[in-house]
Motif scaffolding. Structure first.
Motif, PDB file in Angstrom:
ATOM      1  N   MET A  53       0.906  -1.305   0.028  1.00  0.00           N
ATOM      2  CA  MET A  53       0.002  -0.154   0.061  1.00  0.00           C
ATOM      3  C   MET A  53       0.852   1.180   0.085  1.00  0.00           C
ATOM      4  N   GLY A  54       2.163   1.178   0.748  1.00  0.00           N
ATOM      5  CA  GLY A  54       3.005   2.265   0.797  1.00  0.00           C
ATOM      6  C   GLY A  54       3.542   2.669  -0.618  1.00  0.00           C
ATOM      7  N   VAL A  55       3.990   1.640  -1.285  1.00  0.00           N
ATOM      8  CA  VAL A  55       4.471   1.660  -2.492  1.00  0.00           C
ATOM      9  C   VAL A  55       3.374   2.349  -3.450  1.00  0.00           C
ATOM     10  N   THR A  56       2.223   2.093  -3.467  1.00  0.00           N
ATOM     11  CA  THR A  56       1.258   2.337  -4.380  1.00  0.00           C
ATOM     12  C   THR A  56       0.996   3.975  -4.030  1.00  0.00           C
ATOM     13  N   PHE A  57       0.900   4.298  -2.948  1.00  0.00           N
ATOM     14  CA  PHE A  57       0.777   5.689  -2.469  1.00  0.00           C
ATOM     15  C   PHE A  57       2.088   6.495  -3.041  1.00  0.00           C
ATOM     16  N   THR A  58       2.952   5.948  -2.952  1.00  0.00           N
ATOM     17  CA  THR A  58       4.499   6.816  -3.216  1.00  0.00           C
ATOM     18  C   THR A  58       4.388   6.906  -4.816  1.00  0.00           C
ATOM     19  N   LEU A  59       3.971   5.857  -5.531  1.00  0.00           N
ATOM     20  CA  LEU A  59       4.035   6.062  -6.878  1.00  0.00           C
ATOM     21  C   LEU A  59       2.975   6.943  -7.358  1.00  0.00           C
ATOM     22  N   ALA A  60       1.549   6.777  -6.736  1.00  0.00           N
ATOM     23  CA  ALA A  60       0.751   7.727  -7.228  1.00  0.00           C
ATOM     24  C   ALA A  60       1.040   9.070  -7.005  1.00  0.00           C
ATOM     25  N   TYR A  61       1.632   9.503  -5.723  1.00  0.00           N
ATOM     26  CA  TYR A  61       2.051  10.629  -5.506  1.00  0.00           C
ATOM     27  C   TYR A  61       3.251  11.505  -6.656  1.00  0.00           C
ATOM     28  N   GLY A  62       4.200  10.405  -6.701  1.00  0.00           N
ATOM     29  CA  GLY A  62       5.430  10.668  -7.621  1.00  0.00           C
ATOM     30  C   GLY A  62       4.519  10.966  -9.029  1.00  0.00           C
ATOM     31  N   ALA A  63       3.740  10.471  -9.667  1.00  0.00           N
ATOM     32  CA  ALA A  63       2.962  10.391 -10.843  1.00  0.00           C
ATOM     33  C   ALA A  63       2.160  11.776 -10.796  1.00  0.00           C
ATOM     34  N   ILE A  64       1.808  12.234  -9.654  1.00  0.00           N
ATOM     35  CA  ILE A  64       0.663  13.540  -9.774  1.00  0.00           C
ATOM     36  C   ILE A  64       2.028  14.580  -9.880  1.00  0.00           C
ATOM     37  N   ILE A  65       3.008  14.430  -9.197  1.00  0.00           N
ATOM     38  CA  ILE A  65       4.182  15.419  -8.995  1.00  0.00           C
ATOM     39  C   ILE A  65       4.685  15.784 -10.512  1.00  0.00           C
ATOM     40  N   PHE A  66       5.009  14.443 -11.028  1.00  0.00           N
ATOM     41  CA  PHE A  66       5.747  14.732 -12.427  1.00  0.00           C
ATOM     42  C   PHE A  66       4.713  14.874 -13.401  1.00  0.00           C
ATOM     43  N   THR A  67       3.428  14.883 -13.491  1.00  0.00           N
ATOM     44  CA  THR A  67       2.509  15.220 -14.308  1.00  0.00           C
ATOM     45  C   THR A  67       2.235  16.558 -14.306  1.00  0.00           C
ATOM     46  N   GLN A  68       2.423  17.104 -13.189  1.00  0.00           N
ATOM     47  CA  GLN A  68       2.014  18.475 -12.842  1.00  0.00           C
ATOM     48  C   GLN A  68       3.233  19.417 -13.280  1.00  0.00           C
ATOM     49  N   ARG A  69       4.342  18.832 -13.553  1.00  0.00           N
ATOM     50  CA  ARG A  69       5.800  19.554 -14.160  1.00  0.00           C
ATOM     51  C   ARG A  69       5.379  19.860 -15.335  1.00  0.00           C
ATOM     52  N   ALA A  70       4.595  19.086 -16.192  1.00  0.00           N
ATOM     53  CA  ALA A  70       4.598  19.454 -17.667  1.00  0.00           C
ATOM     54  C   ALA A  70       3.705  20.448 -17.836  1.00  0.00           C
ATOM     55  N   VAL A  71       3.160  21.016 -16.552  1.00  0.00           N
ATOM     56  CA  VAL A  71       2.345  22.354 -16.884  1.00  0.00           C
ATOM     57  C   VAL A  71       3.452  23.564 -17.123  1.00  0.00           C
ATOM     58  N   PHE A  72       4.625  23.392 -16.847  1.00  0.00           N
ATOM     59  CA  PHE A  72       5.695  24.117 -17.147  1.00  0.00           C
ATOM     60  C   PHE A  72       5.664  24.784 -18.783  1.00  0.00           C
ATOM     61  N   PHE A  73       5.413  23.725 -19.465  1.00  0.00           N
ATOM     62  CA  PHE A  73       5.579  24.044 -21.066  1.00  0.00           C
ATOM     63  C   PHE A  73       4.171  24.519 -21.653  1.00  0.00           C
ATOM     64  N   ALA A  74       3.098  24.652 -20.910  1.00  0.00           N
ATOM     65  CA  ALA A  74       1.795  24.976 -21.454  1.00  0.00           C
ATOM     66  C   ALA A  74       2.096  26.596 -21.562  1.00  0.00           C
ATOM     67  N   PRO A  75       2.613  27.337 -20.792  1.00  0.00           N
ATOM     68  CA  PRO A  75       2.674  28.703 -21.472  1.00  0.00           C
ATOM     69  C   PRO A  75       3.556  29.225 -22.495  1.00  0.00           C
ATOM     70  N   ILE A  76       4.199  28.264 -23.033  1.00  0.00           N
ATOM     71  CA  ILE A  76       5.072  28.524 -23.871  1.00  0.00           C
ATOM     72  C   ILE A  76       4.123  28.959 -25.304  1.00  0.00           C
ATOM     73  N   GLU A  77       3.250  28.065 -25.264  1.00  0.00           N
ATOM     74  CA  GLU A  77       2.223  28.191 -26.584  1.00  0.00           C
ATOM     75  C   GLU A  77       1.302  29.266 -26.317  1.00  0.00           C
ATOM     76  N   GLU A  78       0.779  29.404 -24.931  1.00  0.00           N
ATOM     77  CA  GLU A  78      -0.269  30.395 -24.716  1.00  0.00           C
ATOM     78  C   GLU A  78       0.231  31.764 -24.902  1.00  0.00           C
ATOM     79  N   VAL A  79       1.412  32.017 -24.525  1.00  0.00           N
ATOM     80  CA  VAL A  79       1.971  33.420 -24.627  1.00  0.00           C
ATOM     81  C   VAL A  79       2.143  33.724 -26.212  1.00  0.00           C
ATOM     82  N   GLY A  80       2.496  32.818 -26.923  1.00  0.00           N
ATOM     83  CA  GLY A  80       2.775  32.926 -28.498  1.00  0.00           C
ATOM     84  C   GLY A  80       4.421  33.251 -28.602  1.00  0.00           C
ATOM     85  N   ILE A  81       5.083  32.639 -27.823  1.00  0.00           N
ATOM     86  CA  ILE A  81       6.280  32.353 -28.104  1.00  0.00           C
ATOM     87  C   ILE A  81       6.744  31.910 -29.521  1.00  0.00           C
ATOM     88  N   PRO A  82       7.583  32.604 -30.462  1.00  0.00           N
ATOM     89  CA  PRO A  82       7.853  31.917 -31.603  1.00  0.00           C
ATOM     90  C   PRO A  82       8.629  30.806 -31.612  1.00  0.00           C
TER      91      PRO A  82
END
Length: 111
Positions: free
Chosen positions: A1-30
């Motif tokens: 159960m601990g491993v499952t929660f740790t992996l789930a938490y890690g997955a959430i953290i690393f998928t949230q880091r993908a948000v770093f790249f969303a503003p690149i398109e939104e701001v209109g950077i060439p």
């Protein structure tokens, strides 16, 4: 159960880091400089991983116990406030850009 929660938490953290790249398109950077923009986003986004552990450890060494943790959490709050201010500014830029684009398209239709 601990491993499952740790992996789930890690997955959430690393998928949230993908948000770093969303503003690149939104701001209109060439696309010609999008690589440089992504590298800056990574530098800013991953910077806490570079210095946070050393900073927090130093704070806890200087002020052991609850006082040290108070300093650590106040520092985290300060970083969160700075992030909120920067994000709010970015949202204003994106909204202003969208509004000017809509106005331009409306003028094109009327012309």
């Amino acid at each position: 159960m601990g491993v499952t929660f740790t992996l789930a938490y890690g997955a959430i953290i690393f998928t949230q880091r993908a948000v770093f790249f969303a503003p690149i398109e939104e701001v209109g950077i060439p696309r010609e400089i999008s690589g440089a923009a992504v590298s800056i986003a990574c530098l800013v986004g991953y910077a806490p991983s570079i210095f946070a552990f050393t900073l927090y450890g130093s704070m806890l060494d200087r002020s052991p116990g609850m006082e040290g943790y108070r300093h650590v959490f106040l520092t985290m709050i300060a970083f969160a406030v700075i992030g909120f201010i920067i994000s709010s500014y970015l949202v204003k830029i994106v909204n202003k850009k969208k509004q000017s684009q809509e106005n331009f398209e409306a003028n094109e239709i009327n012309a």
